[in-house]
Design a protein around this motif. Sequence first.
Motif, PDB file in Angstrom:
ATOM      1  N   ALA A  92       0.841  -1.208   0.000  1.00 11.27           N
ATOM      2  CA  ALA A  92       0.000   0.000   0.000  1.00 11.27           C
ATOM      3  C   ALA A  92       0.874   1.256   0.000  1.00 11.27           C
ATOM      4  CB  ALA A  92      -0.931   0.001   1.217  1.00 11.27           C
ATOM      5  N   ALA A  93       1.975   1.227   0.747  1.00 14.14           N
ATOM      6  CA  ALA A  93       2.900   2.361   0.759  1.00 14.14           C
ATOM      7  C   ALA A  93       3.484   2.578  -0.634  1.00 14.14           C
ATOM      8  CB  ALA A  93       4.017   2.136   1.783  1.00 14.14           C
ATOM      9  N   CYS A  94       3.869   1.496  -1.301  1.00 15.08           N
ATOM     10  CA  CYS A  94       4.414   1.617  -2.661  1.00 15.08           C
ATOM     11  C   CYS A  94       3.384   2.226  -3.606  1.00 15.08           C
ATOM     12  CB  CYS A  94       4.859   0.245  -3.178  1.00 15.08           C
ATOM     13  SG  CYS A  94       6.346  -0.407  -2.388  1.00 15.08           S
ATOM     14  N   ILE A  95       2.151   1.757  -3.545  1.00 10.97           N
ATOM     15  CA  ILE A  95       1.098   2.286  -4.418  1.00 10.97           C
ATOM     16  C   ILE A  95       0.844   3.759  -4.114  1.00 10.97           C
ATOM     17  CG2 ILE A  95      -1.368   2.114  -5.001  1.00 10.97           C
ATOM     18  CD1 ILE A  95       0.457  -0.131  -6.165  1.00 10.97           C
ATOM     19  N   THR A  96       0.768   4.107  -2.840  1.00 10.78           N
ATOM     20  CA  THR A  96       0.562   5.504  -2.444  1.00 10.78           C
ATOM     21  C   THR A  96       1.683   6.388  -2.965  1.00 10.78           C
ATOM     22  OG1 THR A  96      -0.566   4.754  -0.444  1.00 10.78           O
ATOM     23  CG2 THR A  96       0.166   7.045  -0.477  1.00 10.78           C
ATOM     24  N   LEU A  97       2.905   5.932  -2.805  1.00 12.15           N
ATOM     25  CA  LEU A  97       4.052   6.712  -3.268  1.00 12.15           C
ATOM     26  C   LEU A  97       4.072   6.828  -4.793  1.00 12.15           C
ATOM     27  CD1 LEU A  97       6.597   5.329  -0.698  1.00 12.15           C
ATOM     28  CD2 LEU A  97       5.845   7.720  -0.869  1.00 12.15           C
ATOM     29  N   LEU A  98       3.650   5.789  -5.492  1.00 12.53           N
ATOM     30  CA  LEU A  98       3.564   5.881  -6.952  1.00 12.53           C
ATOM     31  C   LEU A  98       2.519   6.910  -7.371  1.00 12.53           C
ATOM     32  CD1 LEU A  98       3.903   2.122  -7.930  1.00 12.53           C
ATOM     33  CD2 LEU A  98       5.538   3.956  -8.431  1.00 12.53           C
ATOM     34  N   MET A  99       1.411   6.972  -6.643  1.00 11.07           N
ATOM     35  CA  MET A  99       0.393   7.982  -6.937  1.00 11.07           C
ATOM     36  C   MET A  99       0.957   9.389  -6.717  1.00 11.07           C
ATOM     37  SD  MET A  99      -2.795   6.014  -5.156  1.00 11.07           S
ATOM     38  CE  MET A  99      -4.039   7.252  -5.457  1.00 11.07           C
ATOM     39  N   VAL A 106       3.562  15.026 -13.123  1.00  5.01           N
ATOM     40  CA  VAL A 106       2.596  15.794 -13.916  1.00  5.01           C
ATOM     41  C   VAL A 106       2.792  17.288 -13.665  1.00  5.01           C
ATOM     42  CG1 VAL A 106       0.133  16.356 -14.140  1.00  5.01           C
ATOM     43  CG2 VAL A 106       0.869  13.963 -14.123  1.00  5.01           C
ATOM     44  N   ALA A 107       3.040  17.651 -12.408  1.00  9.09           N
ATOM     45  CA  ALA A 107       3.241  19.062 -12.053  1.00  9.09           C
ATOM     46  C   ALA A 107       4.634  19.565 -12.436  1.00  9.09           C
ATOM     47  CB  ALA A 107       3.012  19.262 -10.560  1.00  9.09           C
ATOM     48  N   LYS A 108       5.457  18.672 -12.960  1.00 12.02           N
ATOM     49  CA  LYS A 108       6.839  18.993 -13.335  1.00 12.02           C
ATOM     50  C   LYS A 108       7.659  19.480 -12.137  1.00 12.02           C
ATOM     51  CE  LYS A 108       6.051  19.584 -18.116  1.00 12.02           C
ATOM     52  NZ  LYS A 108       5.195  19.951 -19.024  1.00 12.02           N
ATOM     53  N   ASP A 109       7.348  18.909 -10.965  1.00 13.74           N
ATOM     54  CA  ASP A 109       8.108  19.186  -9.744  1.00 13.74           C
ATOM     55  C   ASP A 109       9.122  18.055  -9.578  1.00 13.74           C
ATOM     56  OD1 ASP A 109       9.150  19.617  -7.247  1.00 13.74           O
ATOM     57  OD2 ASP A 109       7.219  19.664  -6.203  1.00 13.74           O
ATOM     58  N   TYR A 110      10.216  18.155 -10.298  1.00 22.57           N
ATOM     59  CA  TYR A 110      11.199  17.078 -10.328  1.00 22.57           C
ATOM     60  C   TYR A 110      11.951  16.910  -9.005  1.00 22.57           C
ATOM     61  CZ  TYR A 110       9.846  17.307 -15.162  1.00 22.57           C
ATOM     62  OH  TYR A 110       9.096  17.327 -16.316  1.00 22.57           O
ATOM     63  N   PRO A 111      12.281  17.983  -8.275  1.00 22.29           N
ATOM     64  CA  PRO A 111      12.865  17.779  -6.940  1.00 22.29           C
ATOM     65  C   PRO A 111      11.890  17.060  -5.990  1.00 22.29           C
ATOM     66  CG  PRO A 111      13.322  20.010  -7.704  1.00 22.29           C
ATOM     67  CD  PRO A 111      12.345  19.402  -8.675  1.00 22.29           C
ATOM     68  N   GLY A 112      10.605  17.392  -6.074  1.00 20.06           N
ATOM     69  CA  GLY A 112       9.605  16.702  -5.265  1.00 20.06           C
ATOM     70  C   GLY A 112       9.495  15.234  -5.645  1.00 20.06           C
ATOM     71  N   ALA A 113       9.565  14.949  -6.930  1.00 17.96           N
ATOM     72  CA  ALA A 113       9.523  13.566  -7.407  1.00 17.96           C
ATOM     73  C   ALA A 113      10.733  12.787  -6.904  1.00 17.96           C
ATOM     74  CB  ALA A 113       9.460  13.532  -8.931  1.00 17.96           C
ATOM     75  N   LEU A 114      11.884  13.430  -6.872  1.00 14.36           N
ATOM     76  CA  LEU A 114      13.094  12.780  -6.376  1.00 14.36           C
ATOM     77  C   LEU A 114      12.949  12.427  -4.895  1.00 14.36           C
ATOM     78  CD1 LEU A 114      15.991  11.814  -6.788  1.00 14.36           C
ATOM     79  CD2 LEU A 114      16.749  14.143  -6.291  1.00 14.36           C
ATOM     80  N   THR A 115      12.365  13.305  -4.119  1.00 14.17           N
ATOM     81  CA  THR A 115      12.150  13.036  -2.698  1.00 14.17           C
ATOM     82  C   THR A 115      11.243  11.814  -2.530  1.00 14.17           C
ATOM     83  OG1 THR A 115      12.410  15.363  -2.149  1.00 14.17           O
ATOM     84  CG2 THR A 115      11.245  14.001  -0.546  1.00 14.17           C
ATOM     85  N   ILE A 116      10.176  11.752  -3.304  1.00 19.83           N
ATOM     86  CA  ILE A 116       9.262  10.613  -3.226  1.00 19.83           C
ATOM     87  C   ILE A 116       9.977   9.328  -3.629  1.00 19.83           C
ATOM     88  CG2 ILE A 116       7.173   9.594  -4.235  1.00 19.83           C
ATOM     89  CD1 ILE A 116       6.080  12.517  -4.288  1.00 19.83           C
ATOM     90  N   THR A 117      10.872   9.420  -4.589  1.00 12.38           N
ATOM     91  CA  THR A 117      11.637   8.256  -5.019  1.00 12.38           C
ATOM     92  C   THR A 117      12.454   7.680  -3.869  1.00 12.38           C
ATOM     93  OG1 THR A 117      11.736   9.113  -7.277  1.00 12.38           O
ATOM     94  CG2 THR A 117      13.364   7.441  -6.674  1.00 12.38           C
ATOM     95  N   CYS A 118      13.006   8.528  -3.030  1.00  7.38           N
ATOM     96  CA  CYS A 118      13.768   8.056  -1.863  1.00  7.38           C
ATOM     97  C   CYS A 118      12.874   7.255  -0.922  1.00  7.38           C
ATOM     98  CB  CYS A 118      14.401   9.228  -1.125  1.00  7.38           C
ATOM     99  SG  CYS A 118      15.622  10.121  -2.105  1.00  7.38           S
ATOM    100  N   TYR A 119      11.670   7.732  -0.663  1.00  3.71           N
ATOM    101  CA  TYR A 119      10.715   7.003   0.167  1.00  3.71           C
ATOM    102  C   TYR A 119      10.314   5.686  -0.506  1.00  3.71           C
ATOM    103  CZ  TYR A 119       9.906  11.084   3.189  1.00  3.71           C
ATOM    104  OH  TYR A 119      10.039  12.112   4.066  1.00  3.71           O
TER     105      TYR A 119
END
Length: 132
Positions: A92-99, A106-119
């Motif tokens: 469930a955590a993986c699915i949530t993080l993928l969402m 989509v928002a083109k927030d690449y630093p934010g996407a990188l942070t989520i990738t770490c989680y």
Amino acid sequence: MDNFMTHIVSITILLFLLITFLQSGIDKIADWKGNLGWLKEHFSKTFLSNMVPLLLGSILIIEIITSILCIGGIYHLIMDNHTGFGIAAMFAACITLLMLLFGQRVAKDYPGALTITCYFIVAVFGLYVITS
């Protein structure tokens, strides 16, 4: 104590995910208006702009469900050596993080996407550990 030591890595990762998602869910509840305003601006130039309230509510529900699964996973690993809740929590955590990652991309927030990738790496590692 034997089950705790056997599953110490999984339990630690479940605690990490519990803190992550429970705090995030509580923050969304405590500051719904602030989160909604920030996200409306964040997604204002995307195809998701009209769906922000629905998406925020959906993420909140999924984060709370993931938190509950984490609690159940920790409990069952310690008490009866059962991994089912822990596996469900980490998945469930993986699915949530993928969402969340999808939204950041989509928002083109690449630093934010990188942070989520770490989680996400932590969650996938936890899923690997608990299923091995």
